[in-house]
Design a protein around this motif. Structure first.
Motif, PDB file in Angstrom:
ATOM      1  N   MET A   1       0.840  -1.207   0.000  1.00 59.02           N
ATOM      2  CA  MET A   1       0.000   0.000   0.000  1.00 59.02           C
ATOM      3  C   MET A   1       0.870   1.250   0.000  1.00 59.02           C
ATOM      4  N   TYR A   2       1.989   1.186   0.686  1.00 57.35           N
ATOM      5  CA  TYR A   2       2.897   2.345   0.678  1.00 57.35           C
ATOM      6  C   TYR A   2       3.354   2.657  -0.747  1.00 57.35           C
ATOM      7  N   GLN A   3       3.757   1.599  -1.454  1.00 52.80           N
ATOM      8  CA  GLN A   3       4.203   1.804  -2.839  1.00 52.80           C
ATOM      9  C   GLN A   3       3.071   2.381  -3.685  1.00 52.80           C
ATOM     10  N   ALA A   4       1.873   1.915  -3.432  1.00 54.51           N
ATOM     11  CA  ALA A   4       0.711   2.414  -4.189  1.00 54.51           C
ATOM     12  C   ALA A   4       0.476   3.893  -3.882  1.00 54.51           C
ATOM     13  N   LEU A   5       0.615   4.262  -2.612  1.00 55.07           N
ATOM     14  CA  LEU A   5       0.438   5.675  -2.240  1.00 55.07           C
ATOM     15  C   LEU A   5       1.503   6.536  -2.910  1.00 55.07           C
ATOM     16  N   LEU A   6       2.734   6.020  -2.904  1.00 56.63           N
ATOM     17  CA  LEU A   6       3.825   6.781  -3.535  1.00 56.63           C
ATOM     18  C   LEU A   6       3.512   7.058  -4.999  1.00 56.63           C
TER      19      LEU A   6
ATOM     20  N   GLY B   1       4.462  -8.265  15.987  1.00 56.31           N
ATOM     21  CA  GLY B   1       5.799  -8.443  15.413  1.00 56.31           C
ATOM     22  C   GLY B   1       6.717  -7.274  15.680  1.00 56.31           C
ATOM     23  N   SER B   2       6.531  -6.608  16.816  1.00 52.97           N
ATOM     24  CA  SER B   2       7.364  -5.450  17.175  1.00 52.97           C
ATOM     25  C   SER B   2       7.450  -4.462  16.013  1.00 52.97           C
ATOM     26  N   VAL B   3       6.305  -3.991  15.592  1.00 56.66           N
ATOM     27  CA  VAL B   3       6.222  -3.124  14.402  1.00 56.66           C
ATOM     28  C   VAL B   3       7.144  -1.912  14.477  1.00 56.66           C
ATOM     29  N   TRP B   4       7.433  -1.452  15.693  1.00 62.10           N
ATOM     30  CA  TRP B   4       8.298  -0.270  15.827  1.00 62.10           C
ATOM     31  C   TRP B   4       9.678  -0.517  15.237  1.00 62.10           C
ATOM     32  N   GLN B   5      10.063  -1.811  15.122  1.00 65.26           N
ATOM     33  CA  GLN B   5      11.388  -2.111  14.560  1.00 65.26           C
ATOM     34  C   GLN B   5      11.405  -2.013  13.040  1.00 65.26           C
ATOM     35  N   TRP B   6      10.262  -2.094  12.400  1.00 64.86           N
ATOM     36  CA  TRP B   6      10.270  -2.130  10.934  1.00 64.86           C
ATOM     37  C   TRP B   6       9.196  -1.242  10.303  1.00 64.86           C
ATOM     38  N   GLY B   7       8.396  -0.577  11.124  1.00 61.92           N
ATOM     39  CA  GLY B   7       7.295   0.218  10.582  1.00 61.92           C
ATOM     40  C   GLY B   7       7.756   1.271   9.587  1.00 61.92           C
ATOM     41  N   SER B   8       8.863   1.935   9.882  1.00 61.29           N
ATOM     42  CA  SER B   8       9.299   2.989   8.953  1.00 61.29           C
ATOM     43  C   SER B   8       9.845   2.381   7.665  1.00 61.29           C
ATOM     44  N   GLN B   9      10.346   1.158   7.748  1.00 59.27           N
ATOM     45  CA  GLN B   9      10.891   0.523   6.528  1.00 59.27           C
ATOM     46  C   GLN B   9       9.799   0.100   5.557  1.00 59.27           C
ATOM     47  N   VAL B  10       8.585  -0.059   6.030  1.00 60.53           N
ATOM     48  CA  VAL B  10       7.482  -0.336   5.098  1.00 60.53           C
ATOM     49  C   VAL B  10       6.718   0.954   4.793  1.00 60.53           C
ATOM     50  N   GLY B  11       7.297   2.099   5.145  1.00 55.42           N
ATOM     51  CA  GLY B  11       6.722   3.383   4.748  1.00 55.42           C
ATOM     52  C   GLY B  11       5.861   4.052   5.799  1.00 55.42           C
ATOM     53  N   GLY B  12       5.730   3.438   6.966  1.00 53.68           N
ATOM     54  CA  GLY B  12       4.835   4.004   7.982  1.00 53.68           C
ATOM     55  C   GLY B  12       5.362   5.311   8.556  1.00 53.68           C
ATOM     56  N   ASN B  13       4.479   6.280   8.693  1.00 50.10           N
ATOM     57  CA  ASN B  13       4.802   7.513   9.423  1.00 50.10           C
ATOM     58  C   ASN B  13       4.446   7.370  10.889  1.00 50.10           C
ATOM     59  N   LEU B  14       3.551   6.437  11.170  1.00 57.22           N
ATOM     60  CA  LEU B  14       3.212   6.108  12.543  1.00 57.22           C
ATOM     61  C   LEU B  14       2.660   4.703  12.551  1.00 57.22           C
ATOM     62  N   TRP B  15       2.761   4.063  13.712  1.00 62.02           N
ATOM     63  CA  TRP B  15       2.255   2.693  13.824  1.00 62.02           C
ATOM     64  C   TRP B  15       1.705   2.501  15.225  1.00 62.02           C
ATOM     65  N   ARG B  16       0.536   1.938  15.278  1.00 60.92           N
ATOM     66  CA  ARG B  16      -0.067   1.616  16.576  1.00 60.92           C
ATOM     67  C   ARG B  16       0.826   0.615  17.297  1.00 60.92           C
ATOM     68  N   THR B  17       1.018   0.834  18.587  1.00 63.53           N
ATOM     69  CA  THR B  17       1.881  -0.067  19.345  1.00 63.53           C
ATOM     70  C   THR B  17       1.094  -1.048  20.201  1.00 63.53           C
ATOM     71  N   THR B  18      -0.207  -0.858  20.297  1.00 63.74           N
ATOM     72  CA  THR B  18      -1.010  -1.717  21.186  1.00 63.74           C
ATOM     73  C   THR B  18      -2.399  -1.932  20.589  1.00 63.74           C
ATOM     74  N   ASP B  19      -3.139  -2.752  21.285  1.00 62.17           N
ATOM     75  CA  ASP B  19      -4.547  -2.943  20.931  1.00 62.17           C
ATOM     76  C   ASP B  19      -5.337  -1.665  21.251  1.00 62.17           C
ATOM     77  N   ASP B  20      -6.618  -1.684  20.967  1.00 58.05           N
ATOM     78  CA  ASP B  20      -7.420  -0.457  21.035  1.00 58.05           C
ATOM     79  C   ASP B  20      -7.527   0.137  22.444  1.00 58.05           C
ATOM     80  N   ILE B  21      -7.452   1.442  22.489  1.00 61.30           N
ATOM     81  CA  ILE B  21      -7.676   2.149  23.747  1.00 61.30           C
ATOM     82  C   ILE B  21      -9.168   2.179  24.055  1.00 61.30           C
ATOM     83  N   ARG B  22      -9.486   2.224  25.332  1.00 62.33           N
ATOM     84  CA  ARG B  22     -10.881   2.399  25.765  1.00 62.33           C
ATOM     85  C   ARG B  22     -10.939   3.649  26.627  1.00 62.33           C
ATOM     86  N   ASP B  23     -12.150   4.168  26.791  1.00 61.22           N
ATOM     87  CA  ASP B  23     -12.305   5.412  27.546  1.00 61.22           C
ATOM     88  C   ASP B  23     -12.387   5.128  29.039  1.00 61.22           C
TER      89      ASP B  23
END
Ligand code: GLA
Length: 408
Positions: free
Chosen positions: A194-199, A215-237
Protein backbone atom coordinates in the motif's frame (compact mmCIF):
# COMPACT_ATOMS: atom_id res chain seq x y z
CA UNK A 1 11.12 -14.16 19.15
CA UNK A 2 8.02 -12.09 19.56
CA UNK A 3 4.89 -14.24 19.50
CA UNK A 4 2.77 -13.18 16.62
CA UNK A 5 -0.24 -15.34 17.21
CA UNK A 6 -3.70 -14.70 18.51
CA UNK A 7 -2.85 -11.35 19.96
CA UNK A 8 -5.84 -9.45 18.70
CA UNK A 9 -7.73 -7.94 21.59
CA UNK A 10 -5.85 -10.05 24.12
CA UNK A 11 -2.51 -8.53 24.95
CA UNK A 12 -0.20 -5.60 24.68
CA UNK A 13 2.73 -6.82 22.66
CA UNK A 14 6.03 -5.29 23.60
CA UNK A 15 8.76 -7.66 22.63
CA UNK A 16 11.63 -7.76 20.22
CA UNK A 17 12.20 -9.80 17.11
CA UNK A 18 15.38 -10.43 15.18
CA UNK A 19 16.31 -7.81 12.55
CA UNK A 20 14.20 -8.12 9.46
CA UNK A 21 15.24 -7.60 5.87
CA UNK A 22 13.09 -6.28 3.12
CA UNK A 23 14.31 -7.58 -0.19
CA UNK A 24 11.16 -6.68 -2.07
CA UNK A 25 11.29 -2.91 -1.98
CA UNK A 26 13.49 0.06 -1.53
CA UNK A 27 12.19 2.63 0.90
CA UNK A 28 11.57 5.95 -0.73
CA UNK A 29 12.23 9.12 1.18
CA UNK A 30 9.59 10.90 -0.84
CA UNK A 31 7.09 11.18 1.98
CA UNK A 32 9.51 11.41 4.87
CA UNK A 33 8.47 15.01 5.36
CA UNK A 34 4.72 14.52 5.73
CA UNK A 35 4.90 14.17 9.49
CA UNK A 36 7.99 15.98 10.80
CA UNK A 37 6.15 16.29 14.13
CA UNK A 38 3.50 13.85 15.42
CA UNK A 39 0.23 14.21 13.46
CA UNK A 40 -2.53 16.14 15.21
CA UNK A 41 -6.21 16.14 14.41
CA UNK A 42 -9.44 14.27 15.03
CA UNK A 43 -10.68 10.78 14.23
CA UNK A 44 -14.28 9.63 14.22
CA UNK A 45 -13.89 6.22 15.86
CA UNK A 46 -13.73 6.77 19.63
CA UNK A 47 -16.96 8.71 19.80
CA UNK A 48 -18.99 8.01 16.66
CA UNK A 49 -17.86 4.43 15.96
CA UNK A 50 -19.83 2.78 13.17
CA UNK A 51 -22.48 5.51 13.06
CA UNK A 52 -20.26 8.27 11.66
CA UNK A 53 -21.65 10.03 8.60
CA UNK A 54 -20.97 13.00 6.34
CA UNK A 55 -22.76 15.46 8.62
CA UNK A 56 -20.71 14.36 11.65
CA UNK A 57 -17.46 14.89 9.77
CA UNK A 58 -18.54 18.31 8.51
CA UNK A 59 -19.56 19.23 12.06
CA UNK A 60 -16.17 18.08 13.32
CA UNK A 61 -14.43 20.23 10.71
CA UNK A 62 -16.58 23.23 11.68
CA UNK A 63 -15.92 22.71 15.38
CA UNK A 64 -12.20 22.14 15.04
CA UNK A 65 -12.00 25.62 13.53
CA UNK A 66 -14.55 27.38 15.77
CA UNK A 67 -13.09 25.95 18.98
CA UNK A 68 -9.58 27.11 18.13
CA UNK A 69 -8.28 23.55 17.83
CA UNK A 70 -7.10 24.01 14.24
CA UNK A 71 -5.03 26.99 15.29
CA UNK A 72 -3.64 24.95 18.18
CA UNK A 73 -2.35 22.43 15.62
CA UNK A 74 -5.18 19.91 15.11
CA UNK A 75 -5.14 19.70 11.32
CA UNK A 76 -6.33 16.24 10.27
CA UNK A 77 -10.01 15.34 10.12
CA UNK A 78 -10.01 11.57 9.76
CA UNK A 79 -12.87 9.22 9.00
CA UNK A 80 -12.32 5.80 10.50
CA UNK A 81 -14.00 2.54 9.51
CA UNK A 82 -17.54 2.18 8.09
CA UNK A 83 -17.47 4.66 5.22
CA UNK A 84 -16.89 1.93 2.63
CA UNK A 85 -19.54 0.90 0.14
CA UNK A 86 -19.38 -1.49 -2.80
CA UNK A 87 -16.97 -1.74 -5.70
CA UNK A 88 -18.29 -1.04 -9.19
CA UNK A 89 -17.78 -3.31 -12.20
CA UNK A 90 -14.30 -1.83 -12.72
CA UNK A 91 -13.40 -2.55 -9.11
CA UNK A 92 -13.43 1.08 -7.98
CA UNK A 93 -14.44 1.57 -4.36
CA UNK A 94 -17.38 3.83 -3.56
CA UNK A 95 -18.48 5.22 -0.25
CA UNK A 96 -21.74 3.92 1.22
CA UNK A 97 -24.90 5.96 1.65
CA UNK A 98 -23.63 7.63 4.84
CA UNK A 99 -21.12 9.50 2.66
CA UNK A 100 -22.92 10.61 -0.52
CA UNK A 101 -19.94 12.45 -2.03
CA UNK A 102 -16.50 11.83 -0.61
CA UNK A 103 -14.76 14.31 -2.92
CA UNK A 104 -17.17 17.06 -1.89
CA UNK A 105 -16.55 16.20 1.76
CA UNK A 106 -12.79 16.34 1.28
CA UNK A 107 -13.18 19.68 -0.49
CA UNK A 108 -15.22 20.98 2.43
CA UNK A 109 -12.59 19.88 4.94
CA UNK A 110 -9.84 21.43 2.82
CA UNK A 111 -11.78 24.67 2.48
CA UNK A 112 -11.42 25.09 6.25
CA UNK A 113 -7.63 24.90 6.08
CA UNK A 114 -7.68 21.30 7.30
CA UNK A 115 -6.51 17.97 5.92
CA UNK A 116 -8.62 14.93 5.21
CA UNK A 117 -7.98 11.35 6.35
CA UNK A 118 -9.53 8.00 5.58
CA UNK A 119 -9.29 4.36 6.63
CA UNK A 120 -8.86 1.02 4.92
CA UNK A 121 -7.44 -2.45 5.44
CA UNK A 122 -4.95 -4.73 3.68
CA UNK A 123 -7.37 -7.65 3.96
CA UNK A 124 -10.62 -8.24 2.08
CA UNK A 125 -12.61 -6.77 4.97
CA UNK A 126 -12.08 -4.01 7.51
CA UNK A 127 -12.48 -4.61 11.22
CA UNK A 128 -16.09 -3.52 10.91
CA UNK A 129 -16.67 -6.02 8.07
CA UNK A 130 -16.66 -3.40 5.31
CA UNK A 131 -14.77 -3.59 2.01
CA UNK A 132 -10.97 -3.67 2.41
CA UNK A 133 -8.26 -2.96 -0.15
CA UNK A 134 -7.03 -6.53 -0.71
CA UNK A 135 -6.17 -6.94 -4.40
CA UNK A 136 -7.18 -3.33 -5.13
CA UNK A 137 -4.34 -1.46 -3.45
CA UNK A 138 -3.28 0.74 -6.36
CA UNK A 139 -6.83 1.36 -7.46
CA UNK A 140 -7.81 2.45 -3.94
CA UNK A 141 -4.74 4.63 -3.52
CA UNK A 142 -5.63 6.33 -6.81
CA UNK A 143 -9.20 6.84 -5.63
CA UNK A 144 -8.02 8.35 -2.35
CA UNK A 145 -5.68 10.70 -4.21
CA UNK A 146 -8.53 11.70 -6.54
CA UNK A 147 -10.76 12.48 -3.56
CA UNK A 148 -7.98 14.53 -1.93
CA UNK A 149 -7.04 12.22 0.93
CA UNK A 150 -4.04 13.34 3.02
CA UNK A 151 -3.88 10.55 5.61
CA UNK A 152 -4.56 6.81 5.47
CA UNK A 153 -5.01 4.53 8.48
CA UNK A 154 -4.48 0.96 7.30
CA UNK A 155 -5.89 -1.62 9.70
CA UNK A 156 -4.74 -5.26 9.63
CA UNK A 157 -7.90 -7.05 10.76
CA UNK A 158 -8.99 -9.65 8.19
CA UNK A 159 -5.51 -9.83 6.71
CA UNK A 160 -4.66 -11.92 9.77
CA UNK A 161 -6.64 -14.77 8.27
CA UNK A 162 -4.70 -14.41 5.03
CA UNK A 163 -1.52 -14.70 7.03
CA UNK A 164 -3.16 -17.87 8.32
CA UNK A 165 -1.89 -17.14 11.78
CA UNK A 166 -4.85 -18.14 13.78
CA UNK A 167 -7.62 -20.50 13.32
CA UNK A 168 -10.79 -19.11 14.78
CA UNK A 169 -12.02 -22.61 15.50
CA UNK A 170 -8.76 -23.64 17.15
CA UNK A 171 -7.16 -20.57 18.78
CA UNK A 172 -5.07 -22.90 20.95
CA UNK A 173 -3.31 -24.43 17.93
CA UNK A 174 0.47 -23.91 18.26
CA UNK A 175 2.15 -22.06 15.40
CA UNK A 176 5.75 -22.84 14.49
CA UNK A 177 8.50 -20.22 14.34
CA UNK A 178 8.75 -20.81 10.61
CA UNK A 179 5.07 -20.08 10.21
CA UNK A 180 5.44 -16.95 12.35
CA UNK A 181 8.30 -15.70 10.19
CA UNK A 182 6.28 -16.30 7.06
CA UNK A 183 3.28 -14.52 8.50
CA UNK A 184 5.42 -11.56 9.55
CA UNK A 185 6.94 -11.28 6.08
CA UNK A 186 3.46 -11.37 4.53
CA UNK A 187 2.24 -8.63 6.81
CA UNK A 188 5.25 -6.44 6.04
CA UNK A 189 4.72 -7.06 2.35
CA UNK A 190 1.06 -6.05 2.61
CA UNK A 191 1.92 -2.77 4.36
CA UNK A 192 4.71 -2.07 1.93
CA UNK A 193 2.42 -2.74 -1.01
CA UNK A 194 0.00 0.00 0.00
CA UNK A 195 2.90 2.34 0.68
CA UNK A 196 4.20 1.80 -2.84
CA UNK A 197 0.71 2.41 -4.19
CA UNK A 198 0.44 5.68 -2.24
CA UNK A 199 3.83 6.78 -3.53
CA UNK A 200 2.71 6.19 -7.11
CA UNK A 201 -0.15 8.63 -6.68
CA UNK A 202 2.39 11.42 -6.12
CA UNK A 203 0.13 12.86 -3.44
CA UNK A 204 1.76 13.21 -0.02
CA UNK A 205 -0.32 11.00 2.27
CA UNK A 206 0.50 10.30 5.91
CA UNK A 207 0.59 6.52 6.27
CA UNK A 208 -0.66 5.19 9.60
CA UNK A 209 -0.13 1.48 10.28
CA UNK A 210 -2.68 -0.15 12.54
CA UNK A 211 -1.79 -3.72 13.46
CA UNK A 212 -1.75 -3.40 17.24
CA UNK A 213 2.03 -3.74 17.70
CA UNK A 214 2.29 -7.22 16.15
CA UNK A 215 5.80 -8.44 15.41
CA UNK A 216 7.36 -5.45 17.17
CA UNK A 217 6.22 -3.12 14.40
CA UNK A 218 8.30 -0.27 15.83
CA UNK A 219 11.39 -2.11 14.56
CA UNK A 220 10.27 -2.13 10.93
CA UNK A 221 7.29 0.22 10.58
CA UNK A 222 9.30 2.99 8.95
CA UNK A 223 10.89 0.52 6.53
CA UNK A 224 7.48 -0.34 5.10
CA UNK A 225 6.72 3.38 4.75
CA UNK A 226 4.84 4.00 7.98
CA UNK A 227 4.80 7.51 9.42
CA UNK A 228 3.21 6.11 12.54
CA UNK A 229 2.25 2.69 13.82
CA UNK A 230 -0.07 1.62 16.58
CA UNK A 231 1.88 -0.07 19.35
CA UNK A 232 -1.01 -1.72 21.19
CA UNK A 233 -4.55 -2.94 20.93
CA UNK A 234 -7.42 -0.46 21.04
CA UNK A 235 -7.68 2.15 23.75
CA UNK A 236 -10.88 2.40 25.77
CA UNK A 237 -12.30 5.41 27.55
CA UNK A 238 -11.25 4.36 31.02
CA UNK A 239 -8.23 4.96 33.22
CA UNK A 240 -7.15 1.32 33.31
CA UNK A 241 -6.96 1.00 29.54
CA UNK A 242 -5.37 4.41 29.00
CA UNK A 243 -2.76 4.06 31.77
CA UNK A 244 -1.87 0.48 30.83
CA UNK A 245 -1.24 1.55 27.27
CA UNK A 246 0.49 4.83 28.08
CA UNK A 247 2.84 3.65 30.79
CA UNK A 248 3.74 0.51 28.81
CA UNK A 249 5.39 2.63 26.10
CA UNK A 250 8.58 2.88 28.11
CA UNK A 251 11.42 1.43 26.07
CA UNK A 252 10.01 2.27 22.65
CA UNK A 253 11.55 5.74 22.56
CA UNK A 254 14.47 4.74 20.38
CA UNK A 255 12.17 3.81 17.52
CA UNK A 256 10.47 7.20 17.11
CA UNK A 257 11.63 10.40 15.48
CA UNK A 258 10.64 12.98 12.88
CA UNK A 259 8.54 11.27 10.21
CA UNK A 260 8.08 8.01 12.12
CA UNK A 261 6.15 7.82 15.37
CA UNK A 262 4.95 5.26 17.86
CA UNK A 263 1.18 5.51 18.15
CA UNK A 264 -0.38 4.46 21.48
CA UNK A 265 -3.84 5.14 19.96
CA UNK A 266 -6.14 8.12 20.07
CA UNK A 267 -7.16 10.56 22.78
CA UNK A 268 -10.28 9.93 24.83
CA UNK A 269 -10.53 13.41 26.36
CA UNK A 270 -14.12 14.59 26.36
CA UNK A 271 -15.72 11.17 26.02
CA UNK A 272 -16.76 11.02 29.66
CA UNK A 273 -15.16 7.85 30.99
CA UNK A 274 -12.32 9.51 32.90
CA UNK A 275 -11.92 12.39 35.30
CA UNK A 276 -10.34 15.66 34.18
CA UNK A 277 -7.17 14.68 36.07
CA UNK A 278 -7.05 11.37 34.23
CA UNK A 279 -7.57 13.09 30.88
CA UNK A 280 -4.77 15.50 31.78
CA UNK A 281 -2.64 12.41 32.42
CA UNK A 282 -3.37 11.10 28.94
CA UNK A 283 -2.62 14.44 27.30
CA UNK A 284 0.62 14.85 29.27
CA UNK A 285 1.83 11.31 28.76
CA UNK A 286 1.04 11.38 25.05
CA UNK A 287 2.94 14.67 24.74
CA UNK A 288 5.95 13.23 26.57
CA UNK A 289 5.76 10.23 24.24
CA UNK A 290 5.70 12.44 21.13
CA UNK A 291 2.54 10.53 20.27
CA UNK A 292 0.05 11.55 17.60
CA UNK A 293 -2.64 13.73 19.17
CA UNK A 294 -5.89 12.65 17.55
CA UNK A 295 -8.89 13.81 19.51
CA UNK A 296 -11.66 11.22 19.56
CA UNK A 297 -14.58 13.11 21.09
CA UNK A 298 -17.61 14.95 19.72
CA UNK A 299 -16.00 18.30 18.96
CA UNK A 300 -19.34 20.00 18.51
CA UNK A 301 -20.16 19.41 22.19
CA UNK A 302 -17.09 20.25 24.26
CA UNK A 303 -17.19 21.72 27.72
CA UNK A 304 -14.64 24.23 28.94
CA UNK A 305 -12.56 21.58 30.75
CA UNK A 306 -12.27 19.42 27.65
CA UNK A 307 -11.22 22.43 25.61
CA UNK A 308 -8.66 23.45 28.20
CA UNK A 309 -7.13 19.97 28.12
CA UNK A 310 -7.07 19.51 24.37
CA UNK A 311 -5.89 23.05 23.78
CA UNK A 312 -3.21 23.39 26.42
CA UNK A 313 -0.71 24.97 24.08
CA UNK A 314 2.18 24.52 26.48
CA UNK A 315 1.61 20.77 26.58
CA UNK A 316 1.03 20.62 22.83
CA UNK A 317 4.38 22.38 22.36
CA UNK A 318 6.04 19.52 24.24
CA UNK A 319 4.44 16.97 21.91
CA UNK A 320 5.30 19.00 18.82
CA UNK A 321 8.84 19.95 19.78
CA UNK A 322 10.96 20.04 16.63
CA UNK A 323 13.60 17.67 17.98
CA UNK A 324 10.98 14.92 17.83
CA UNK A 325 12.48 12.94 20.69
CA UNK A 326 10.12 10.52 22.39
CA UNK A 327 10.45 10.87 26.16
CA UNK A 328 11.14 8.12 28.63
CA UNK A 329 10.57 7.06 32.21
CA UNK A 330 13.55 8.10 34.29
CA UNK A 331 12.59 7.62 37.90
CA UNK A 332 10.16 5.66 40.01
CA UNK A 333 7.34 5.49 40.27
CA UNK A 334 6.32 7.40 37.15
CA UNK A 335 8.57 10.34 36.43
CA UNK A 336 9.02 10.88 32.73
CA UNK A 337 11.11 13.38 30.80
CA UNK A 338 11.29 14.57 27.23
CA UNK A 339 14.27 16.54 25.94
CA UNK A 340 13.22 19.72 24.14
CA UNK A 341 14.83 22.17 21.77
CA UNK A 342 17.43 24.43 23.34
CA UNK A 343 18.36 22.10 26.21
CA UNK A 344 15.04 22.40 28.06
CA UNK A 345 13.19 19.34 29.34
CA UNK A 346 9.58 18.53 29.94
CA UNK A 347 9.09 16.57 33.14
CA UNK A 348 5.87 14.79 34.04
CA UNK A 349 5.24 13.48 37.53
CA UNK A 350 2.30 11.08 37.44
CA UNK A 351 0.35 9.76 40.39
CA UNK A 352 -0.84 6.62 38.67
CA UNK A 353 -2.25 4.96 41.80
CA UNK A 354 -5.91 5.86 41.93
CA UNK A 355 -7.05 4.47 45.26
CA UNK A 356 -4.60 5.96 47.77
CA UNK A 357 -4.56 9.43 49.29
CA UNK A 358 -2.35 11.69 47.22
CA UNK A 359 0.91 12.36 49.05
CA UNK A 360 3.71 14.80 48.36
CA UNK A 361 6.25 13.56 45.79
CA UNK A 362 9.73 14.96 45.46
CA UNK A 363 11.37 15.42 42.11
CA UNK A 364 15.15 15.49 42.44
CA UNK A 365 16.72 17.53 39.69
CA UNK A 366 19.61 15.13 39.32
CA UNK A 367 17.14 12.35 38.45
CA UNK A 368 16.10 14.33 35.39
CA UNK A 369 19.58 15.31 34.30
CA UNK A 370 19.87 18.77 35.83
CA UNK A 371 21.90 20.27 38.60
CA UNK A 372 20.30 23.42 39.94
CA UNK A 373 19.57 26.19 39.60
CA UNK A 374 16.98 25.72 36.85
CA UNK A 375 13.97 27.71 35.74
CA UNK A 376 10.67 25.89 36.13
CA UNK A 377 7.19 26.40 34.76
CA UNK A 378 4.06 24.41 35.59
CA UNK A 379 2.41 23.60 32.25
CA UNK A 380 -1.07 22.87 33.64
CA UNK A 381 -1.18 25.71 36.16
CA UNK A 382 0.35 27.98 33.47
CA UNK A 383 2.55 29.42 36.15
CA UNK A 384 6.25 30.15 36.50
CA UNK A 385 7.66 28.47 39.58
CA UNK A 386 10.83 30.54 39.68
CA UNK A 387 14.19 28.93 40.24
CA UNK A 388 14.59 25.37 41.57
CA UNK A 389 17.81 24.36 43.27
CA UNK A 390 17.93 20.65 44.13
CA UNK A 391 14.39 19.41 44.14
CA UNK A 392 10.71 20.18 43.84
CA UNK A 393 8.05 18.74 46.11
CA UNK A 394 4.46 18.66 45.01
CA UNK A 395 1.25 16.73 45.68
CA UNK A 396 -0.02 15.19 42.47
CA UNK A 397 -3.74 14.38 42.40
CA UNK A 398 -4.76 10.74 42.19
CA UNK A 399 -4.66 9.57 38.59
CA UNK A 400 -3.30 12.99 37.72
CA UNK A 401 -0.09 14.69 36.75
CA UNK A 402 2.09 17.69 37.36
CA UNK A 403 3.93 18.69 34.24
CA UNK A 404 6.87 21.04 34.25
CA UNK A 405 9.18 22.63 31.78
CA UNK A 406 12.72 23.00 33.14
CA UNK A 407 15.49 24.99 31.57
CA UNK A 408 18.83 26.51 32.53
C1 GLA B 1 -9.73 -1.58 14.92
C2 GLA B 1 -8.81 -0.38 15.16
C3 GLA B 1 -9.61 0.78 15.73
C4 GLA B 1 -10.71 1.14 14.75
C5 GLA B 1 -11.57 -0.07 14.46
C6 GLA B 1 -12.56 0.18 13.33
O1 GLA B 1 -10.24 -2.08 16.10
O2 GLA B 1 -7.77 -0.75 16.03
O3 GLA B 1 -8.77 1.89 15.97
O4 GLA B 1 -10.12 1.63 13.58
O5 GLA B 1 -10.78 -1.19 14.05
O6 GLA B 1 -13.29 -0.95 12.96
Amino acid sequence: MCPLVSLRRTAIVLCAVAPIFFPWFAVSAQFANVSPTPPMGWNSWNHFGEKVNDADVRAAADAIVASGMRDAGYIYVNIDDTWEGKRDAQGNIHANSKFPDMKALADYVHSKGLKFGIYSAPGPKTCGGYEGSYGHEQQDANTYAKWGVDYLKYDLCSYESIMDMWDLNHPEKPVSVMEQDKALAMMQHAYSKMYQALLKTNRPIVYSLCQYGLGSVWQWGSQVGGNLWRTTDDIRDNYRSMSLIGFSQSGLEKFAGPGHWNDPDMLETGNGGMTPDQYRTQMSLWAILAAPLLAGNDLSKMDATTKSILMNKEVIAVDQDKLGIQGSRVAAPQIWIKPLTGGAKAVAIFNYVTDDEAEPTTLRLKDVGFSGPVHARDLWAHKDLGILHDSYTVTVPQGGVVMLRLWK
